[in-house]
Scaffold this motif. Sequence first.
Motif, short mmCIF file in Angstrom:
data_model
loop_
_atom_site.label_atom_id
_atom_site.label_comp_id
_atom_site.label_asym_id
_atom_site.label_seq_id
_atom_site.Cartn_x
_atom_site.Cartn_y
_atom_site.Cartn_z
N MET A 1 53.21 57.77 13.80
CA MET A 1 53.71 58.90 14.54
C MET A 1 53.48 58.63 16.04
O MET A 1 52.38 58.30 16.45
CB MET A 1 52.98 60.17 14.10
N ARG A 2 54.51 58.79 16.82
CA ARG A 2 54.41 58.56 18.26
C ARG A 2 54.19 59.88 18.98
O ARG A 2 54.64 60.93 18.53
CB ARG A 2 55.69 57.91 18.77
N SER A 3 53.51 59.79 20.10
CA SER A 3 53.28 61.00 20.90
C SER A 3 53.38 60.66 22.37
O SER A 3 53.33 59.50 22.77
CB SER A 3 51.93 61.62 20.57
N ALA A 4 53.51 61.69 23.16
CA ALA A 4 53.55 61.55 24.62
C ALA A 4 52.47 62.45 25.20
O ALA A 4 52.10 63.46 24.59
CB ALA A 4 54.91 61.97 25.16
N VAL A 5 51.95 62.08 26.35
CA VAL A 5 50.96 62.91 27.04
C VAL A 5 51.44 63.19 28.46
O VAL A 5 52.20 62.41 29.04
CB VAL A 5 49.56 62.28 27.07
N VAL A 6 50.98 64.30 28.97
CA VAL A 6 51.26 64.68 30.35
C VAL A 6 50.01 65.36 30.90
O VAL A 6 49.29 66.03 30.17
CB VAL A 6 52.50 65.61 30.45
N TRP A 7 49.74 65.13 32.17
CA TRP A 7 48.61 65.77 32.84
C TRP A 7 49.17 66.80 33.81
O TRP A 7 50.19 66.56 34.46
CB TRP A 7 47.78 64.75 33.59
N THR A 8 48.50 67.94 33.90
CA THR A 8 48.89 68.97 34.86
C THR A 8 47.65 69.56 35.50
O THR A 8 46.56 69.51 34.92
CB THR A 8 49.75 70.06 34.19
N LEU A 9 47.80 70.10 36.66
CA LEU A 9 46.67 70.70 37.36
C LEU A 9 46.24 71.97 36.62
O LEU A 9 47.07 72.74 36.16
CB LEU A 9 47.04 71.01 38.80
N SER A 10 44.94 72.17 36.52
CA SER A 10 44.40 73.31 35.77
C SER A 10 44.92 74.65 36.28
O SER A 10 45.16 75.57 35.49
CB SER A 10 42.87 73.33 35.86
N ASP A 11 45.08 74.78 37.58
CA ASP A 11 45.52 76.04 38.16
C ASP A 11 47.04 76.20 38.20
O ASP A 11 47.52 77.20 38.72
CB ASP A 11 44.96 76.20 39.57
N ALA A 12 47.78 75.24 37.67
CA ALA A 12 49.25 75.30 37.70
C ALA A 12 49.73 76.17 36.53
O ALA A 12 50.26 75.67 35.54
CB ALA A 12 49.84 73.91 37.64
N THR A 13 49.57 77.46 36.66
CA THR A 13 49.86 78.40 35.59
C THR A 13 51.30 78.29 35.09
O THR A 13 51.54 78.28 33.89
CB THR A 13 49.58 79.84 36.06
N ARG A 14 52.25 78.20 35.98
CA ARG A 14 53.66 78.12 35.57
C ARG A 14 53.94 76.83 34.80
O ARG A 14 54.65 76.84 33.80
CB ARG A 14 54.58 78.25 36.77
N ALA A 15 53.39 75.73 35.26
CA ALA A 15 53.58 74.45 34.57
C ALA A 15 52.94 74.50 33.18
O ALA A 15 53.55 74.08 32.19
CB ALA A 15 53.00 73.31 35.38
N ARG A 16 51.75 75.02 33.09
CA ARG A 16 51.06 75.11 31.79
C ARG A 16 51.83 76.00 30.83
O ARG A 16 51.99 75.66 29.65
CB ARG A 16 49.64 75.65 31.99
N PRO A 42 40.90 69.89 39.49
CA PRO A 42 40.78 69.69 38.04
C PRO A 42 42.16 69.65 37.38
O PRO A 42 43.08 70.35 37.79
CB PRO A 42 39.99 70.90 37.56
N GLU A 43 42.28 68.80 36.35
CA GLU A 43 43.53 68.68 35.63
C GLU A 43 43.28 68.69 34.13
O GLU A 43 42.16 68.45 33.68
CB GLU A 43 44.27 67.41 36.05
N LEU A 44 44.34 68.98 33.36
CA LEU A 44 44.28 69.06 31.91
C LEU A 44 45.32 68.15 31.30
O LEU A 44 46.40 67.97 31.86
CB LEU A 44 44.57 70.49 31.44
N GLU A 45 45.02 67.65 30.11
CA GLU A 45 45.98 66.82 29.39
C GLU A 45 46.66 67.64 28.30
O GLU A 45 46.02 68.41 27.59
CB GLU A 45 45.28 65.63 28.75
#
Length: 50
Positions: A1-16, A42-45
Amino acid sequence: MRSAVVWTLSDATRARRFYEKTGWIETGRTGVWDRYPAHPVPELEYARTL
């Protein structure tokens, strides 16, 4: 099974919200985006199965 990851800034509410609505799952991994060392952010995966 293949997957993709993306990182976004923790405070980027709209992106999250976008990632969560389109099937991305927060993995629990965190990091610090330190492109500008005087202002680390800070960022989240998120991951998604392809």
